[in-house]
Design an enzyme around this catalytic site. Structure first.
Site, mmCIF file in Angstrom:
data_model
loop_
_atom_site.group_PDB
_atom_site.id
_atom_site.type_symbol
_atom_site.label_atom_id
_atom_site.label_comp_id
_atom_site.label_asym_id
_atom_site.label_seq_id
_atom_site.Cartn_x
_atom_site.Cartn_y
_atom_site.Cartn_z
ATOM 1 N N ALA A 208 39.646 35.523 35.582
ATOM 2 C CA ALA A 208 40.717 35.777 36.551
ATOM 3 C C ALA A 208 40.846 37.269 36.807
ATOM 4 O O ALA A 208 40.181 38.090 36.183
ATOM 5 C CB ALA A 208 42.027 35.220 36.020
ATOM 6 N N LYS A 209 41.727 37.583 37.688
ATOM 7 C CA LYS A 209 41.946 38.954 38.121
ATOM 8 C C LYS A 209 42.159 39.921 36.950
ATOM 9 O O LYS A 209 41.652 41.032 36.950
ATOM 10 C CB LYS A 209 43.156 38.954 39.073
ATOM 11 N N ARG A 210 42.899 39.475 35.960
ATOM 12 C CA ARG A 210 43.203 40.408 34.855
ATOM 13 C C ARG A 210 41.950 40.755 34.058
ATOM 14 O O ARG A 210 41.942 41.695 33.274
ATOM 15 C CB ARG A 210 44.298 39.825 33.952
#
Ligand code: GLU
Length: 447
Positions: A208-210
């Site tokens: 994911a983005k993180r």
């Protein structure tokens, strides 16, 4: 096998996640490999998220990666009448019934009547999958507000588009049992299904983005080559089976095979992506690679009036060290300004070791006296001085590199010195020696 028809069927949300692009890539590769057709269906029935900009982002991502669909895209929102008509037909044939869910009086929805038997299908990646009838309850086809749900629209559109192979993320496996039942009720043969393994981070959680860059646009902005992202994402869950990792578009198409797709999760590895990007950069025509690097210099206000020959030379000697255009300025800054940064650790380790400044001062005088300032002469001078001082060449090479470039890594020292030229090299050595001696004196005074 007749030529397959595959489709990428994203629900546009604004940005295209690499997991989605990977699905598109596998569909495109499979179609190309077998002389088939690659289609795009925009599942834009969520009117709030599927804005025009969100749909455009899908088209842009595909165009950038070179995955143009072979037929005009089908927009799911335009097919609502057909979806509702099919729901009516299912009601008439007894495969669906109306129900006031929850008895709210807000109207009835249309519910699909599951056949009451186990459902199985052969997944091209996961093998035979089966689900018990007891675990397959009836489900809503059309909500009470009159909107067809995903399952109905998805299956009907695949039938309308003559899709032969549904290749998608394995988050859809559970849906597929319902879809198979729907196909049968609609009197259509189900397509072949292939559910791709999830992309995960180093901890095995969905990527994911993180975890880092996650959207296609981010990779584009960071100077990754579309060919490299395509290559890397194709290897997430698949490999050609012969050890090759750097493949052109053509080589990917020639090698692609659904049978080579692994069911286990695929770990996203940014280091490997960078390596693959660097390999693709090396294969570009030199002018193209240079233009990409120079653009990054300019974006950092560097090399505005640099000589084209000098620029070409710098990037020729840096060649396989720059893995992304976006790193070009940071990795070559010292070729273009006297105001280059010094890596703290390199300064501590190389310049502040006992004797280093003395070596540098002696080397500076040898360099100043050289008849020719070329790599071979520089090497001979440094080696000669090292011998005279009973040192290994490395004891002189490391501090010299840090002094003239601020960095512990870079191209071969002698080529680097030759490229910078005598004047700059002597200036930099003088400045660094003076600065470090002053710093040492300060430190002495303070202690
Ligand atoms: N819109 C769905 C998604 O993006 C489509 C799934 C499918 O490929 O059938 O997950």
């Amino acid at each position: 096998m007749p030529p397959p028809r595959t489709r990428f069927a994203p629900s546009p949300t604004g940005r295209v996640h690499i997991g989605n692009l990977r699905v598109a890539i596998f569909n495109w590769l499979f179609a190309r490999r077998h002389g088939g057709t690659f289609l795009l269906r925009v599942e834009d029935t969520d009117r709030e998220r599927s804005t025009e900009a969100a749909c455009q982002a899908v088209l842009d991502a595909l165009a950038w990666t070179g995955l143009e669909p072979d037929e005009p895209p089908l927009y799911q929102s335009g097919r609502q009448a057909a979806h509702l008509e099919a729901a009516e037909a299912l009601l008439r044939s007894g495969h669906a019934y109306r129900e006031d869910k929850g008895g709210t009086g807000r109207g009835e929805c249309v519910v699909f009547r599951m056949p009451g038997e186990d459902i199985a299908f052969e997944d091209a990646v996961k093998g035979r999958l089966i689900k018990r009838a007891a675990d397959l309850p009836d489900f809503v086809l059309v909500r009470s507000d009159g909107h067809p749900v995903f399952h109905l629209a998805n299956v009907l559109d695949d039938i309308a588009m003559d899709v032969t192979h549904v290749i998608r993320g394995d988050d859809h496996v559970e849906n597929t049992f319902r879809h198979v039942a729907l196909y049968r009720a609609l009197g259509a043969a189900p397509p072949r299904f292939a559910h791709l393994p999830m992309i995960v981070n180093a901890q095995g959680k969905p990527y994911a983005k993180r975890d880092g860059d996650a959207y296609v646009g981010e990779f584009r902005e960071r100077g990754y080559l579309p060919e490299a992202l395509l290559n890397y994402l194709a290897l997430l869950g698949w490999s050609p089976g012969d050890g090759r990792e750097v493949l052109t578009r053509k080589e990917l198409v020639a090698a692609f095979d659904l049978a080579g797709v692994q069911p286990s999760p695929a770990r996203f590895d940014p280091v490997k992506l960078d390596w693959i990007n660097g390999e693709h950069m090396r294969r570009l025509p030199a002018e193209e690679r240079l233009a990409g690097c120079v653009a990054d210099l300019r974006a950092h206000g560097l090399a505005e009036d640099a000589d084209p020959g000098y620029l070409a030379h710098v990037f020729a000697i840096m060649e396989d060290r720059i893995k992304r255009y976006i790193d070009a300025a940071a990795q070559t800054v010292y070729f273009f300004t006297e105001d280059y940064p010094f890596e703290e650790k390199a300064v501590r380790k190389r310049l502040r070791r006992p004797g280093a400044l003395d070596h540098l001062a002696a080397l500076r005088d040898r360099f100043a006296a050289l008849p020719a300032f070329d790599a071979a002469s520089l090497e001979a001078a440094l080696q000669d001085l090292a011998d005279a001082r009973g040192e290994k060449a490395a004891a002189l090479i490391h501090p010299t590199r840090v002094a003239v470039s601020g960095s512990a890594a870079g191209p071969g020292l002698y080529v680097l010195l030759e490229t910078l030229g005598r004047e700059r090299v002597l200036d930099r050595l003088d400045r660094v020696i003076a600065r470090e001696r002053a710093a040492a004196a300060d430190a002495d005074g303070a202690s």
